[in-house]
Write a protein that holds these residues in place. Sequence first.
Motif, PDB file in Angstrom:
ATOM      1  N   SER A 110       0.808  -1.214   0.000  1.00 44.47           N
ATOM      2  CA  SER A 110       0.000   0.000   0.000  1.00 44.47           C
ATOM      3  C   SER A 110       0.845   1.270   0.000  1.00 44.47           C
ATOM      4  N   ARG A 111       2.141   1.160   0.321  1.00 38.69           N
ATOM      5  CA  ARG A 111       2.969   2.365   0.356  1.00 38.69           C
ATOM      6  C   ARG A 111       3.245   2.821  -1.066  1.00 38.69           C
ATOM      7  N   PRO A 112       3.007   4.111  -1.393  1.00 36.40           N
ATOM      8  CA  PRO A 112       3.237   4.591  -2.754  1.00 36.40           C
ATOM      9  C   PRO A 112       4.726   4.743  -3.044  1.00 36.40           C
ATOM     10  N   LEU A 113       5.014   5.175  -4.259  1.00 35.88           N
ATOM     11  CA  LEU A 113       6.391   5.404  -4.663  1.00 35.88           C
ATOM     12  C   LEU A 113       7.093   6.329  -3.670  1.00 35.88           C
ATOM     13  N   MET A 114       8.313   5.977  -3.308  1.00 36.25           N
ATOM     14  CA  MET A 114       9.075   6.770  -2.357  1.00 36.25           C
ATOM     15  C   MET A 114      10.301   7.356  -3.060  1.00 36.25           C
ATOM     16  N   ARG A 115      10.519   8.649  -2.875  1.00 31.28           N
ATOM     17  CA  ARG A 115      11.691   9.330  -3.431  1.00 31.28           C
ATOM     18  C   ARG A 115      12.756   9.392  -2.342  1.00 31.28           C
ATOM     19  N   ILE A 116      13.878   8.746  -2.616  1.00 30.31           N
ATOM     20  CA  ILE A 116      14.986   8.698  -1.660  1.00 30.31           C
ATOM     21  C   ILE A 116      16.150   9.489  -2.247  1.00 30.31           C
ATOM     22  N   GLY A 117      16.578  10.516  -1.535  1.00 30.20           N
ATOM     23  CA  GLY A 117      17.687  11.342  -1.990  1.00 30.20           C
ATOM     24  C   GLY A 117      18.965  10.987  -1.260  1.00 30.20           C
ATOM     25  N   ILE A 118      20.073  11.007  -1.995  1.00 30.73           N
ATOM     26  CA  ILE A 118      21.395  10.777  -1.407  1.00 30.73           C
ATOM     27  C   ILE A 118      22.235  12.005  -1.736  1.00 30.73           C
ATOM     28  N   ILE A 119      22.673  12.700  -0.691  1.00 27.39           N
ATOM     29  CA  ILE A 119      23.464  13.906  -0.897  1.00 27.39           C
ATOM     30  C   ILE A 119      24.711  13.854  -0.039  1.00 27.39           C
ATOM     31  N   GLY A 120      25.678  14.702  -0.378  1.00 23.66           N
ATOM     32  CA  GLY A 120      26.896  14.770   0.411  1.00 23.66           C
ATOM     33  C   GLY A 120      27.975  15.516  -0.326  1.00 23.66           C
ATOM     34  N   ALA A 121      29.069  15.753   0.368  1.00 24.65           N
ATOM     35  CA  ALA A 121      30.226  16.411  -0.224  1.00 24.65           C
ATOM     36  C   ALA A 121      30.854  15.496  -1.268  1.00 24.65           C
ATOM     37  N   PRO A 122      31.751  16.047  -2.099  1.00 21.89           N
ATOM     38  CA  PRO A 122      32.450  15.188  -3.064  1.00 21.89           C
ATOM     39  C   PRO A 122      33.224  14.075  -2.361  1.00 21.89           C
ATOM     40  N   ASN A 123      33.355  12.957  -3.041  1.00 20.07           N
ATOM     41  CA  ASN A 123      34.182  11.840  -2.564  1.00 20.07           C
ATOM     42  C   ASN A 123      33.704  11.248  -1.245  1.00 20.07           C
ATOM     43  N   THR A 124      32.377  11.196  -1.056  1.00 22.30           N
ATOM     44  CA  THR A 124      31.859  10.599   0.183  1.00 22.30           C
ATOM     45  C   THR A 124      31.042   9.335  -0.084  1.00 22.30           C
ATOM     46  N   GLY A 125      31.200   8.743  -1.266  1.00 22.85           N
ATOM     47  CA  GLY A 125      30.597   7.438  -1.526  1.00 22.85           C
ATOM     48  C   GLY A 125      29.128   7.450  -1.915  1.00 22.85           C
ATOM     49  N   LYS A 126      28.650   8.533  -2.518  1.00 26.42           N
ATOM     50  CA  LYS A 126      27.221   8.614  -2.882  1.00 26.42           C
ATOM     51  C   LYS A 126      26.836   7.563  -3.918  1.00 26.42           C
ATOM     52  N   GLU A 127      27.672   7.401  -4.935  1.00 26.10           N
ATOM     53  CA  GLU A 127      27.373   6.422  -5.993  1.00 26.10           C
ATOM     54  C   GLU A 127      27.365   5.007  -5.439  1.00 26.10           C
ATOM     55  N   ARG A 128      28.377   4.687  -4.630  1.00 25.27           N
ATOM     56  CA  ARG A 128      28.455   3.351  -4.025  1.00 25.27           C
ATOM     57  C   ARG A 128      27.248   3.089  -3.136  1.00 25.27           C
ATOM     58  N   LEU A 129      26.858   4.095  -2.349  1.00 24.03           N
ATOM     59  CA  LEU A 129      25.706   3.935  -1.468  1.00 24.03           C
ATOM     60  C   LEU A 129      24.426   3.733  -2.270  1.00 24.03           C
ATOM     61  N   ALA A 130      24.246   4.505  -3.340  1.00 26.52           N
ATOM     62  CA  ALA A 130      23.049   4.353  -4.171  1.00 26.52           C
ATOM     63  C   ALA A 130      22.972   2.948  -4.766  1.00 26.52           C
TER      64      ALA A 130
END
Length: 197
Positions: A4-24
Amino acid sequence: MSASRPLMRIGIIGAPNTGKERLANTLTEALRQRGVSARQTRPAPHRFPLGPDQTEPSTRALIARAIAAEAGAEIEATKLGPVRAVLTRGVTWTAIAHFLVAHHARTGGIPSHGLYERLVRLALAAPGFDYLLLTPYDGRDRAETTEPQAAYDLHVHRRLTLLLEHENIPFTTLPPGDDASRSAVERVLGLYRAPAL
């Protein structure tokens, strides 16, 4: 998992070189393994890159382009079939943090209140995230980072944290190291286990 939970938008933010791509990537795969259909958005590259050369006009342009690119990428992600989570590496607040650090480096001060407010109003025009994750600054992705770049990145991380707090943008700061991915997975899966409102 509750359907029943609708689409969820999850944002990943941070400074450069903090692993955002790996975390995503880790978070997307973990959601899929647990039966939550998840896709990442792939916004187009920015014409004005984030960094110490940012000016107020280039920051406004970057935020506007990022909003359009994120919206387009989200539409594309949902065109491929039903999806319950869309993950994106958010740019709007990060762009303002970069600008504030760059402005201080150039002038030794902070921008005028009016200029700051114009950038914030533009960032608030972007669709909000249901859940916003801030990657930790822990030096793990810095093997080839120079000392001046590392210092700049740390300033961006601190400014981004203060900016989100000042503007009352709900976010979660992840713990450093390998715990960042584990914590992100546990927190996001907890949202899907909770009853939909």
